[in-house]
Motif scaffolding. Structure first.
Motif, PDB file in Angstrom:
ATOM      1  N   ALA A 283      16.891   7.333  25.421  1.00 51.67           N
ATOM      2  CA  ALA A 283      18.174   7.810  25.930  1.00 51.67           C
ATOM      3  C   ALA A 283      18.302   9.296  25.630  1.00 51.67           C
ATOM      4  CB  ALA A 283      19.327   7.040  25.294  1.00 51.67           C
ATOM      5  N   LEU A 284      18.749  10.050  26.606  1.00 50.98           N
ATOM      6  CA  LEU A 284      19.042  11.471  26.436  1.00 50.98           C
ATOM      7  C   LEU A 284      20.557  11.638  26.545  1.00 50.98           C
ATOM      8  CD1 LEU A 284      16.227  12.882  28.746  1.00 50.98           C
ATOM      9  CD2 LEU A 284      16.228  12.893  26.243  1.00 50.98           C
ATOM     10  N   GLY A 286      23.640  14.184  25.950  1.00 48.35           N
ATOM     11  CA  GLY A 286      23.903  15.592  25.738  1.00 48.35           C
ATOM     12  C   GLY A 286      22.633  16.392  25.531  1.00 48.35           C
ATOM     13  N   GLY A 287      21.525  15.926  26.139  1.00 52.89           N
ATOM     14  CA  GLY A 287      20.235  16.599  26.034  1.00 52.89           C
ATOM     15  C   GLY A 287      19.411  16.195  24.834  1.00 52.89           C
ATOM     16  N   LYS A 288      19.959  15.381  23.922  1.00 56.97           N
ATOM     17  CA  LYS A 288      19.233  14.983  22.716  1.00 56.97           C
ATOM     18  C   LYS A 288      18.584  13.611  22.914  1.00 56.97           C
ATOM     19  CE  LYS A 288      22.371  17.532  19.667  1.00 56.97           C
ATOM     20  NZ  LYS A 288      23.318  17.434  18.528  1.00 56.97           N
ATOM     21  N   PRO A 289      17.309  13.444  22.497  1.00 56.71           N
ATOM     22  CA  PRO A 289      16.615  12.166  22.701  1.00 56.71           C
ATOM     23  C   PRO A 289      16.858  11.175  21.570  1.00 56.71           C
ATOM     24  CG  PRO A 289      15.081  13.804  21.847  1.00 56.71           C
ATOM     25  CD  PRO A 289      16.409  14.495  21.980  1.00 56.71           C
ATOM     26  N   PHE A 290      16.954   9.899  21.959  1.00 56.44           N
ATOM     27  CA  PHE A 290      17.137   8.809  21.006  1.00 56.44           C
ATOM     28  C   PHE A 290      16.309   7.612  21.456  1.00 56.44           C
ATOM     29  CE2 PHE A 290      20.957  11.363  20.999  1.00 56.44           C
ATOM     30  CZ  PHE A 290      21.224  11.546  19.637  1.00 56.44           C
ATOM     31  N   ALA A 291      15.767   6.871  20.485  1.00 54.13           N
ATOM     32  CA  ALA A 291      14.975   5.680  20.783  1.00 54.13           C
ATOM     33  C   ALA A 291      15.896   4.496  21.052  1.00 54.13           C
ATOM     34  CB  ALA A 291      14.041   5.366  19.623  1.00 54.13           C
TER      35      ALA A 291
END
Length: 407
Positions: A283-284, A286-291
């Motif tokens: 998941a992105l 606000g531009g930040k990636p998360f698993a």
């Protein structure tokens, strides 16, 4: 219809997808829920929430024709529905703009926000009912509508209507078409370290010419060859997705699938050194990636629910390492992830992908309608709770920033 006609309509809550997805994961009998809803509708046929809940159940059960008919009935009664925060008063209020359709038609944000302190006000848009009337109080607008040709007029109209909206619009409607498969690969294909093979949208006649006359695939595109990935143009969640190895297999596929348009792309072998395939969801926000998760399977076409993750301790251990040490993944692909987020132009978007043996980030598909949740049994998946909480926190931070900017 008189006012008295409405007196006996119960205040059935609009449930969205989350409770039914949780029930399915827990192995509960969705058929029993559907029967109960039908019984209630016999008594309260004007309860729009009941119609919509039953529609979601039918989609979950694969009864698409009945699900669409049921949904249409609910939407003739009303077009706006509310999923209130678990705790009141809520911290944020999101106006979700949606479109009639199946489970894959809209972002299932209620699954990610299950049990949160965020109100969701869900409005099913139409060209003659673009926005709810009256407008509910809201801190942000979220465009949940997935891309499809039939949705483009709505997206265009919403882009105009929301151009100078007094609160922030998340996932601007003009960026939604970036998620279409052939468009996304054009947008992302030249990012260093990213592999997203060119996807071609072609007609049945073009594919049949290859299958029936042995016309070479190079007539469609110079870089095409078997094996191919083939799917119907409007396919989601792997429906009628196949790996086609040769002309004979292509003919068998066309004999079985009646669609008139298809997406085709080269098949990329993304198996690891041990021969297993690993597919993750990122998941992105606000531009930040998360698993979100990672599935491990001996088969190239991986769906999390049938990859054996619930039955195999070693697979879960590998997924746990991926999720708990996601910083290492970001270190490898951070620049590419940043460029993906920037080019897609969406505040919230997810992609399914893998890592090739050469270390490239292979992207299968990218959109904002993928399911993200924390519903898997905690005793089997204790490592998922914190990463999903991080996604929820990132969305809250995005909302907090949005609210502060508009005050």
């Amino acid at each position: 219809m008189t006012e008295e006609d409405h007196v006996d309509i119960p205040s059935t809550p609009f449930l969205g997808l989350a409770p039914f997805l949780r029930a399915s994961i827990e192995g509960q009998d969705l058929q029993a829920f559907a029967r109960a809803a039908l019984g209630n509708l016999n008594q309260f046929p004007l309860d729009a929430n009941l119609w919509m809940n039953l529609s979601t159940l039918m989609f979950s059960l694969g009864q698409r024709e009945s699900a669409f008919a049921t949904q249409n009935q609910g939407l003739t009664l009303q077009r706006s529905f509310e999923i209130p925060a678990l705790t009141q008063p809520s911290s944020f209020r999101i106006l979700m703009l949606m479109v009639p359709g199946d489970i894959a038609a809209n972002t299932p944000l209620d699954c990610l926000l299950e049990g949160s302190d965020i109100d969701l006000f869900c409005h099913y848009c139409a060209l003659d009912a673009l926005l709810p009337d009256p407008l509910p109080p809201h801190d942000a607008v979220f465009i949940a509508i997935g891309d499809a040709p039939q949705h483009r007029p709505l997206l265009t109209a919403l882009a105009t209507a929301l151009n100078d909206w007094p609160v922030r619009v998340l996932n601007r409607p003009q960026a939604i078409p970036n998620t279409q498969r052939d468009t996304a690969c054009q947008i992302l294909h030249d990012i260093p370290g990213v592999l997203m093979p060119t996807t071609y949208r072609i007609s049945r006649e073009q594919l049949a010419a290859v299958a029936e006359t042995s016309q070479p695939l190079t007539h469609i595109a110079a870089d095409l060859d078997f094996p191919l990935i083939v799917r119907p143009f409007d396919s989601h969640a792997g429906r009628d997705l196949e790996r086609v190895a040769n002309i004979a297999a292509l003919q068998r596929y066309l004999d079985q699938v009646s669609s008139t348009e298809f997406f085709i792309a080269p098949f990329i072998d993304y198996s690891g050194a041990d021969g297993l395939f690993r597919k993750f969801r990122i998941a992105l926000v606000g531009g930040k990636p998360f698993a979100v998760h990672m599935a491990v399977s001996a088969h190239w076409m991986i769906h999390y629910v049938n990859a054996g993750m619930y039955e195999d301790t070693e697979k879960r251990q590998e997924e746990a390492q991926f999720m708990l040490h996601f910083d290492a993944f970001i270190t490898r692909h951070g620049q590419a992830l940043g460029m993906i987020a920037e080019r897609m132009g969406l505040d919230y978007v997810c992609f399914d992908g893998a890592e090739t043996q050469a270390g490239e980030l292979l992207i299968f598909e990218i959109d904002h309608v993928m399911v993200v949740h924390a519903m898997d049994p905690v005793e089997l998946f204790p490592y998922k709770q914190e990463p999903i909480q991080q996604i929820q926190n990132a969305l809250r931070q995005l909302l907090a920033t949005t609210t502060a900017e508009t005050e």
